[in-house]
Design a protein around this motif. Sequence first.
Motif, PDB file in Angstrom:
ATOM      1  N   ARG A 158       0.878  -1.193   0.028  1.00  0.00           N
ATOM      2  CA  ARG A 158       0.114  -0.122   0.125  1.00  0.00           C
ATOM      3  C   ARG A 158       0.979   1.102  -0.106  1.00  0.00           C
ATOM      4  NH1 ARG A 158      -0.920   2.357   5.051  1.00  0.00           N
ATOM      5  NH2 ARG A 158       0.233   1.070   7.015  1.00  0.00           N
ATOM      6  N   SER A 159       0.650   2.232  -0.647  1.00  0.00           N
ATOM      7  CA  SER A 159       1.372   3.523  -0.894  1.00  0.00           C
ATOM      8  C   SER A 159       0.882   4.470   0.283  1.00  0.00           C
ATOM      9  CB  SER A 159       1.093   4.220  -2.274  1.00  0.00           C
ATOM     10  OG  SER A 159       1.704   5.303  -2.212  1.00  0.00           O
ATOM     11  N   THR A 160       1.887   4.743   1.298  1.00  0.00           N
ATOM     12  CA  THR A 160       1.613   5.319   2.535  1.00  0.00           C
ATOM     13  C   THR A 160       1.946   7.098   2.099  1.00  0.00           C
ATOM     14  OG1 THR A 160       3.798   4.951   3.175  1.00  0.00           O
ATOM     15  CG2 THR A 160       1.930   3.541   3.977  1.00  0.00           C
ATOM     16  N   GLY A 161       2.765   7.021   0.967  1.00  0.00           N
ATOM     17  CA  GLY A 161       2.954   8.382   0.724  1.00  0.00           C
ATOM     18  C   GLY A 161       4.841   8.790   1.273  1.00  0.00           C
ATOM     19  N   ARG A 162       5.100   7.942   2.157  1.00  0.00           N
ATOM     20  CA  ARG A 162       6.626   7.958   2.717  1.00  0.00           C
ATOM     21  C   ARG A 162       7.374   7.724   1.706  1.00  0.00           C
ATOM     22  NH1 ARG A 162       7.877   4.767   7.684  1.00  0.00           N
ATOM     23  NH2 ARG A 162       7.320   2.924   6.326  1.00  0.00           N
ATOM     24  N   THR A 163       8.119   8.489   1.032  1.00  0.00           N
ATOM     25  CA  THR A 163       8.867   8.333  -0.059  1.00  0.00           C
ATOM     26  C   THR A 163      10.437   8.593   0.271  1.00  0.00           C
ATOM     27  OG1 THR A 163       7.116   9.094  -1.496  1.00  0.00           O
ATOM     28  CG2 THR A 163       9.108   8.978  -2.653  1.00  0.00           C
ATOM     29  N   LEU A 164      11.143   7.555  -0.341  1.00  0.00           N
ATOM     30  CA  LEU A 164      12.796   7.709  -0.337  1.00  0.00           C
ATOM     31  C   LEU A 164      13.057   8.070  -1.547  1.00  0.00           C
ATOM     32  CD1 LEU A 164      15.262   7.469   1.051  1.00  0.00           C
ATOM     33  CD2 LEU A 164      15.481   5.131   0.512  1.00  0.00           C
ATOM     34  N   MET A 165      13.822   9.245  -1.978  1.00  0.00           N
ATOM     35  CA  MET A 165      14.473   9.567  -3.234  1.00  0.00           C
ATOM     36  C   MET A 165      15.946   9.425  -3.135  1.00  0.00           C
ATOM     37  SD  MET A 165      13.113  13.745  -3.318  1.00  0.00           S
ATOM     38  CE  MET A 165      13.706  13.973  -4.846  1.00  0.00           C
ATOM     39  N   ILE A 166      16.229   8.570  -4.227  1.00  0.00           N
ATOM     40  CA  ILE A 166      17.660   8.139  -4.298  1.00  0.00           C
ATOM     41  C   ILE A 166      18.580   8.709  -5.428  1.00  0.00           C
ATOM     42  CG2 ILE A 166      19.413   6.237  -3.883  1.00  0.00           C
ATOM     43  CD1 ILE A 166      17.203   4.351  -2.890  1.00  0.00           C
ATOM     44  N   ILE A 167      19.360   9.286  -5.305  1.00  0.00           N
ATOM     45  CA  ILE A 167      20.304   9.841  -6.493  1.00  0.00           C
ATOM     46  C   ILE A 167      21.619   9.072  -6.539  1.00  0.00           C
ATOM     47  CG2 ILE A 167      21.359  11.827  -5.299  1.00  0.00           C
ATOM     48  CD1 ILE A 167      20.702  12.883  -8.288  1.00  0.00           C
ATOM     49  N   SER A 168      22.028   8.290  -7.509  1.00  0.00           N
ATOM     50  CA  SER A 168      23.359   7.782  -7.425  1.00  0.00           C
ATOM     51  C   SER A 168      24.502   8.742  -7.932  1.00  0.00           C
ATOM     52  CB  SER A 168      23.359   6.470  -8.422  1.00  0.00           C
ATOM     53  OG  SER A 168      24.489   5.600  -8.266  1.00  0.00           O
ATOM     54  N   GLY A 169      25.581   8.130  -8.350  1.00  0.00           N
ATOM     55  CA  GLY A 169      26.751   9.012  -8.477  1.00  0.00           C
ATOM     56  C   GLY A 169      27.539   8.919 -10.067  1.00  0.00           C
ATOM     57  N   PHE A 170      28.569   8.599 -10.193  1.00  0.00           N
ATOM     58  CA  PHE A 170      29.546   8.792 -11.311  1.00  0.00           C
ATOM     59  C   PHE A 170      28.916   7.865 -12.411  1.00  0.00           C
ATOM     60  CE2 PHE A 170      33.061   8.144 -13.979  1.00  0.00           C
ATOM     61  CZ  PHE A 170      33.456   9.293 -14.556  1.00  0.00           C
TER      62      PHE A 170
ATOM     63  N   LEU B  84       6.208  16.262  -5.045  1.00  0.00           N
ATOM     64  CA  LEU B  84       5.273  16.821  -4.265  1.00  0.00           C
ATOM     65  C   LEU B  84       4.017  17.120  -5.111  1.00  0.00           C
ATOM     66  CD1 LEU B  84       7.416  18.916  -1.589  1.00  0.00           C
ATOM     67  CD2 LEU B  84       6.505  16.753  -1.555  1.00  0.00           C
ATOM     68  N   ALA B  85       4.032  17.217  -6.239  1.00  0.00           N
ATOM     69  CA  ALA B  85       2.956  17.336  -7.109  1.00  0.00           C
ATOM     70  C   ALA B  85       1.974  16.368  -7.023  1.00  0.00           C
ATOM     71  CB  ALA B  85       3.153  18.071  -8.331  1.00  0.00           C
ATOM     72  N   GLN B  86       2.599  15.156  -6.644  1.00  0.00           N
ATOM     73  CA  GLN B  86       1.847  13.890  -6.911  1.00  0.00           C
ATOM     74  C   GLN B  86       0.891  14.169  -5.402  1.00  0.00           C
ATOM     75  OE1 GLN B  86       2.332  12.410  -9.713  1.00  0.00           O
ATOM     76  NE2 GLN B  86       3.868  14.112  -9.879  1.00  0.00           N
ATOM     77  N   PRO B  87      -0.340  13.539  -5.808  1.00  0.00           N
ATOM     78  CA  PRO B  87      -1.330  13.494  -4.521  1.00  0.00           C
ATOM     79  C   PRO B  87      -0.979  12.518  -3.464  1.00  0.00           C
ATOM     80  CG  PRO B  87      -2.031  12.569  -6.479  1.00  0.00           C
ATOM     81  CD  PRO B  87      -0.877  13.151  -7.104  1.00  0.00           C
ATOM     82  N   ASP B  88      -0.147  11.505  -3.845  1.00  0.00           N
ATOM     83  CA  ASP B  88       0.085  10.488  -2.664  1.00  0.00           C
ATOM     84  C   ASP B  88       1.441  10.350  -2.275  1.00  0.00           C
ATOM     85  OD1 ASP B  88       1.390   9.792  -5.146  1.00  0.00           O
ATOM     86  OD2 ASP B  88       1.019   7.731  -5.338  1.00  0.00           O
ATOM     87  N   THR B  89       2.128  11.658  -2.185  1.00  0.00           N
ATOM     88  CA  THR B  89       3.394  11.675  -1.539  1.00  0.00           C
ATOM     89  C   THR B  89       3.114  12.604  -0.339  1.00  0.00           C
ATOM     90  OG1 THR B  89       4.484  11.961  -3.850  1.00  0.00           O
ATOM     91  CG2 THR B  89       5.503  13.074  -1.801  1.00  0.00           C
ATOM     92  N   ALA B  90       3.568  12.126   0.704  1.00  0.00           N
ATOM     93  CA  ALA B  90       3.530  12.671   2.126  1.00  0.00           C
ATOM     94  C   ALA B  90       4.605  13.830   2.112  1.00  0.00           C
ATOM     95  CB  ALA B  90       3.642  11.727   3.270  1.00  0.00           C
TER      96      ALA B  90
END
Length: 407
Positions: free
Chosen positions: A152-164, A222-228
């Motif tokens: 279930r989508s709770t809106g708790r979101t982890l953004m991940i960005i990698s590197g080189f 944050l424009a997505q309605p399901d993001t907390a």
Amino acid sequence: MSETLKRGRTRVRGFNDPEMDFQLMRQLGVSRYGGSSVGECLALAQSIPDADPDAWVSAFAQAGERQSVDASARLARGHRVSASQQYLLASNSYRAAEYYCGMADPKHGQYGLLSRQAFLAAMQCAGRDCAEVWIELDGQKLPAYHIRNPQRSTGRTLMIISGFDGTLEETYMAHGLAALERGRDLFLFTGPGQMDTLRFNPGSHFVPDFERAGRAAVDHLLAQPDTAPDALALMGISFGGYFALRIAAADSRIKALILNSPISDLHAYMSSFVGFDPAQMPDPDDFGPGDIDMLPPEAMNAQTREMARNLMLRFGQASFKQTYVAMREFRVPDEALARIACPVLALAGEGEGAEPLRQWRHVREHVSGPVGYYCFTAQEGADGHCQTGNLAFSAAVSMDWLDETLP
């Protein structure tokens, strides 16, 4: 006379060359999350001469093709689980081929797109809610994936960005799946110069003000309605530790920050790998991408040549010296670090070297928010860069901290 019982022909051997051995460990590490199989990796390693990037590319590209064909055949027979698993293997094999393939070679981009194609096929077969996202910045289309939690989508979101040289697909296998397992949504994104960006924007190169790409990504999310908004966390992997610091210093919408590892001065960090500061090398000793193949083999082996050439091209510079001069702009000043008020987790491995560990301590001392930290050890099998040898324990440290910080 009967043959002596051997139980198998595959041997647990790596490479004498430290860099290629690290790349093998990197490939083996994602076996925990379905990105490789130990037996296949070791069998491929036996066929690759030490520090021979061309042989590496050929071996892993062939493996990717074989795995992809096998996945398609299984899907045609209705075996979606097996097909998904094989597509995921193919995606990471193509990524490994992309890594050592020269950027000037047309196959570099082809392998990257094949990796992406296999990954999306794996997600579809597995029934993952994986949305392809495109973020516009400076005329470039920056690729991203938004993957919702399967329960279930709770809106708790982890953004991940990698590197080189990390990719969206590898980031999912090595770090993202652990977040999904713990009930978070996942947003994997990229910026200028990164591997995924180059697949669609040839000539893109790294920029020091990476916070602009981060701001665009946060705006989209944050424009997505399901993001907390109060449960938005950011994780930076490898060179992504620098990107994440720049983003968090400029954007208070980030509520928790994981740095693996913290890089506040890329020039000093990268200079430590070559043992001197190339920005100060005499001009007669400098060389450009076109000069590398004329250097004598004893001065630079085939693997180091390709790595040096890729470094110049990725930073959009005409020479090796100019590349390191340009890196001086890739810094997060102490006053910017002080603007990071959210909780921060700083990670490093004890085997990474003096400069990475110095920056790990420096960032901890200068951010304003509460700081957690961990230094992984050889005994844990996680002392290397980004804990490629024990990704599950790395996830336990980072994801448990995140669950306690943003419950």
